[in-house]
Design an enzyme around this catalytic site. Structure first.
Site, PDB file in Angstrom:
ATOM      1  N   PRO A 160      -4.490   0.171   1.133  1.00 49.36           N
ATOM      2  CA  PRO A 160      -3.635  -1.020   1.144  1.00 49.36           C
ATOM      3  C   PRO A 160      -2.239  -0.750   1.693  1.00 49.36           C
ATOM      4  O   PRO A 160      -1.343  -1.566   1.485  1.00 49.36           O
ATOM      5  CB  PRO A 160      -3.597  -1.423  -0.340  1.00 49.36           C
ATOM      6  CG  PRO A 160      -3.816  -0.155  -1.075  1.00 49.36           C
ATOM      7  CD  PRO A 160      -4.566   0.796  -0.183  1.00 49.36           C
ATOM      8  N   GLU A 161      -2.037   0.362   2.411  1.00 52.22           N
ATOM      9  CA  GLU A 161      -0.698   0.690   2.917  1.00 52.22           C
ATOM     10  C   GLU A 161      -0.064  -0.466   3.694  1.00 52.22           C
ATOM     11  O   GLU A 161       1.094  -0.803   3.474  1.00 52.22           O
ATOM     12  CB  GLU A 161      -0.751   1.937   3.827  1.00 52.22           C
ATOM     13  CG  GLU A 161      -0.842   3.249   3.068  1.00 52.22           C
ATOM     14  CD  GLU A 161      -2.277   3.667   2.771  1.00 52.22           C
ATOM     15  OE1 GLU A 161      -3.187   2.813   2.816  1.00 52.22           O
ATOM     16  OE2 GLU A 161      -2.487   4.862   2.475  1.00 52.22           O
ATOM     17  N   VAL A 162      -0.829  -1.075   4.624  1.00 53.80           N
ATOM     18  CA  VAL A 162      -0.226  -2.135   5.445  1.00 53.80           C
ATOM     19  C   VAL A 162       0.215  -3.331   4.595  1.00 53.80           C
ATOM     20  O   VAL A 162       1.130  -4.052   4.972  1.00 53.80           O
ATOM     21  CB  VAL A 162      -1.158  -2.622   6.592  1.00 53.80           C
ATOM     22  CG1 VAL A 162      -1.259  -1.575   7.696  1.00 53.80           C
ATOM     23  CG2 VAL A 162      -2.525  -3.030   6.084  1.00 53.80           C
ATOM     24  N   LEU A 165       1.727  -3.068   1.882  1.00 53.36           N
ATOM     25  CA  LEU A 165       3.009  -2.670   1.290  1.00 53.36           C
ATOM     26  C   LEU A 165       4.038  -2.318   2.362  1.00 53.36           C
ATOM     27  O   LEU A 165       5.058  -1.709   2.069  1.00 53.36           O
ATOM     28  CB  LEU A 165       2.794  -1.437   0.389  1.00 53.36           C
ATOM     29  CG  LEU A 165       1.942  -1.682  -0.852  1.00 53.36           C
ATOM     30  CD1 LEU A 165       1.560  -0.369  -1.508  1.00 53.36           C
ATOM     31  CD2 LEU A 165       2.707  -2.549  -1.830  1.00 53.36           C
TER      32      LEU A 165
END
Lengths: 245, 257
Positions: free
Chosen positions: B136-138, B140
Site C-alpha cells: 500500500p505504499e502508493v 501513503l
C-alpha cells in the site's frame, strides 16, 4: 478514428473505427501517436479502450494485402512500436480495457499498459505468423510483462486464449464480468489511481520502467526483426490467400 | 541463544533455524533496532549448520513494514531516520537473498509493504487464507523502490507492476493466486504445521546442493548485483521526504485531524 478527452487529469482515449473492429490503419496509428504526444504532463492516468463491439482486431489486413511492396505493413509496425514505447514511457499509469478481442497488433498494445482489464470472454493472442508476419515487435514488451516461458508460448502459438487464461498467465490483471462494463471499470481504476498522492505513484511507475529496461531496451531490435519480413513472398502470398484475390 | 524480549529471536532445532521478528505490540514494524538485530542474526547464520531458515513474526502480524512513527518527521523530529531505515532494509534484503541457506517466509499475519517485500526475498513463502498481504505504499504517498526489484523477481514484471501501482492489500488466498506465496494453509492454526512440513522437506536436501542451486538462481536473475536495490533506497528516501508523502503519512497516523 481516435477519440480523446481529458477530465480531472484523466485522459480517456478510445479507438474509434468500430465498423472495422478498430483495425489499425497507418492513419489511425498516426492519430493515436499524436493524441498521446499531445497529452499534458500533469495527467494522473490514461485509459485506453475501444468503441463498438471489440477492442482491436489488429492491423487492417485488407490494406496490407493491397500493398505488395510491404510499405503499409512497415508503416503499421513502426507506428505500433512507437505507440507502445510512448505509452510505457509516460510517468503516469496507463489502464487498458479489452472487450471482445485484442488480436495481434491489438494485443501488442497491452505492452504499453500498466493495468490491463478484460471481459472474461475476451479473446487475446498473436495469430500473425499464420500470415507470415513476425510478432517480434511485441517480444520485448511481452518479456517485460509476463514470464519468459509464457511470452515465448504466446508469441509463437497462433491460438487465441480467453481472458480467464490470460489472467492466469498475468497478461490480464483484472477480469470484468461483461464487455459493457469494461470502460466504466477502467475509468473507476483511473479515478482510484488519480486519488493517490501523485509523487509516489509517478516515482513507482518510472522506477518499474527502469527495473524492466533490460527487456524494453530491445524494442528497436524487435521492430527491426518484424520490419525485415514485411513485403516478402511468404507474407504477400498468405495475405493474398486470406483476402481471396 | 536469544532472550524472549529481544527484537529478533533466533532458535535452532536440528537442521531448521527459526527467526522471529519480535515486536508484536507494533505489528513487528521495522525500526532501526529491529533491523540492526535482523542483520546480526543473519550474520550469525552465515556460519550455521542449518539447512533451512524459517522467518516469521511474533503475535498476530508477520511484519507491518517500515515503522511509520519513525519516518514521520513530525513525530520523530529526525528527518534522517527514513533514509537510515531504507538503507538498512536494502542491505538486509541483499544479505538475506545471498545467505547460503534456503529461506522460508512463514507469513502468520499482516505482511505489508517492506514486510511483504521481505517475504519476496525469501526462497519460499507460505501463508494462510486470511492473512493480509500487499504493497500500500502508493496509498501513503510512498514509493516501494527498495523492494520493487524483489517483487518483480517473485511475481514477474507485469503482475508486480499491477500490485505495486494499485496499492491496497489482498488476502492470503489472492496472494497465492498471483504467486506472491507458494503454499497456502486453510487457516491460521494450520500454518505452523504446513511451514514445518515444507522446512523439513527442504532440510532433507543436501545443504551444499541447496546452496549451489540458490546461488545459481541468484546469479541468473541478477540478485547478486546490489545496484538497483541501493538506488531504490535513495529513491524511496527522496519520495518519503516530500511534503506530499509526509502529509499523507500524517493523515494516516492521525485519522481524526
Amino acid at each position: 478514428m481516435i477519440e480523446c478527452s481529458i477530465e480531472n487529469k484523466i485522459a480517456s482515449i478510445a479507438l474509434n473505427r468500430p465498423d472495422k473492429r478498430n483495425a489499425m490503419s497507418p492513419e489511425m496509428l498516426d492519430e493515436l501517436q499524436s493524441a498521446i504526444d499531445q497529452l499534458p504532463d500533469d495527467l494522473r492516468a490514461i485509459t485506453l479502450t475501444g468503441n463498438g463491439k471489440t477492442f482491436c482486431a489488429g492491423f487492417d489486413l485488407k490494406r496490407c494485402a493491397a500493398d505488395p511492396t510491404g510499405e503499409t505493413m512497415r508503416s503499421l509496425l513502426s507506428g505500433l512500436s512507437g505507440i507502445v514505447s510512448t505509452l510505457r514511457s509516460k510517468p503516469f499509469p496507463v489502464i487498458l480495457g479489452v472487450h471482445g478481442a485484442a488480436v495481434a497488433g491489438g494485443c501488442a498494445l497491452l505492452g504499453g499498459a500498466d493495468i490491463v482489464l478484460a471481459d472474461r470472454n475476451a479473446k487475446l493472442g498473436y495469430p500473425v505468423v499464420k500470415i507470415g508476419v513476425s510478432p517480434a515487435v511485441s517480444a520485448p514488451f511481452m518479456l517485460a510483462s509476463i514470464t519468459p516461458g509464457a511470452a515465448r508460448n504466446r508469441l509463437i502459438d497462433t491460438e487465441l486464449i480467453n481472458a480467464t487464461r490470460a489472467h492466469k498467465i498475468g497478461l490480464v490483471h483484472q477480469l470484468v464480468d461483461s464487455p459493457e462494463h469494461v470502460r466504466s471499470k477502467a475509468q473507476q481504476i483511473a479515478e482510484q489511481l488519480a486519488s493517490k498522492p501523485t509523487t509516489g505513484v509517478r516515482a513507482t511507475k518510472v522506477w518499474l520502467n527502469e527495473i524492466g529496461a533490460p527487456m524494453t531496451n530491445h524494442a528497436a531490435e524487435g521492430l527491426h526483426a518484424s520490419l525485415a519480413l514485411a513485403g516478402n513472398d511468404e507474407e504477400c502470398t498468405r495475405l493474398a490467400e486470406l483476402w481471396g484475390n | 541463544m536469544t532472550k524472549t524480549n529481544d527484537p529478533i529471536l533466533l532458535s535452532v532445532d536440528g537442521p531448521i533455524a527459526t527467526l522471529t521478528i519480535n515486536r508484536p505490540d507494533a505489528r513487528n514494524a521495522m525500526s532501526i533496532e529491529i533491523l540492526d538485530a535482523f542483520h546480526a542474526a543473519i550474520d550469525d547464520l552465515q556460519s550455521s549448520d542449518a539447512h533451512a531458515l524459517v522467518i516469521t513474526g511474533a503475535g498476530r502480524a508477520f511484519c507491518a513494514g517500515m515503522d511509520l512513527k519513525a519516518v514521520l518527521v513530525e513525530l520523530s523530529g529526525d528527518p534522517s531516520i527514513g533514509k537510515q531505515l531504507l538503507e538498512s532494509l536494502a542491505e538486509l534484503t541483499l544479505k538475506l537473498r545471498s545467505l547460503p541457506i534456503v529461506t522460508v517466509a512463514s507469513i502468520n499475519g499482516a505482511a505489508i509493504g517492506g514486510g511483504c517485500g521481505l517475504a519476496c526475498v525469501c526462497d519460499v513463502a507460505v501463508t494462510h487464507a486470511d492473512a493480509k498481504l500487499g504493497f500500500p505504499e502508493v496509498d501513503l504517498g510512498l514509493c516501494p523502490a527498495v523492494i520493487a526489484p524483489w517483487v518483480v523477481k517473485k511475481l514477474g514484471p507485469g503482475v508486480a507492476r499491477n500490485a505495486m501501482l494499485m496499492g491496497g492489500v489482498m488476502s492470503g488466498s489472492e496472494a497465492h493466486a498471483i504467486g506472491l506465496v507458494d503454499a497456502l494453509a486453510n487457516a491460521r492454526e494450520e500454518l505452523p504445521e504446513l511451514t514445518k512440513q515444507i522446512a523439513e522437506r527442504l532440510a532433507t536436501g543436501g545443504a551444499k546442493a541447496l546452496a549451489a542451486t540458490k546461488n545459481l538462481l541468484n546469479t541468473i536473475d541478477g540478485s547478486l548485483d546490489p545496484t538497483l536495490v541501493r538506488k531504490g533506497a535513495e529513491l524511496s528516501a527522496s519520495v518519503l521526504a516530500t511534503p506530499e508523502a509526509q502529509a499523507a503519512l500524517s493523515a494516516r497516523m492521525n485519522p481524526s485531524k
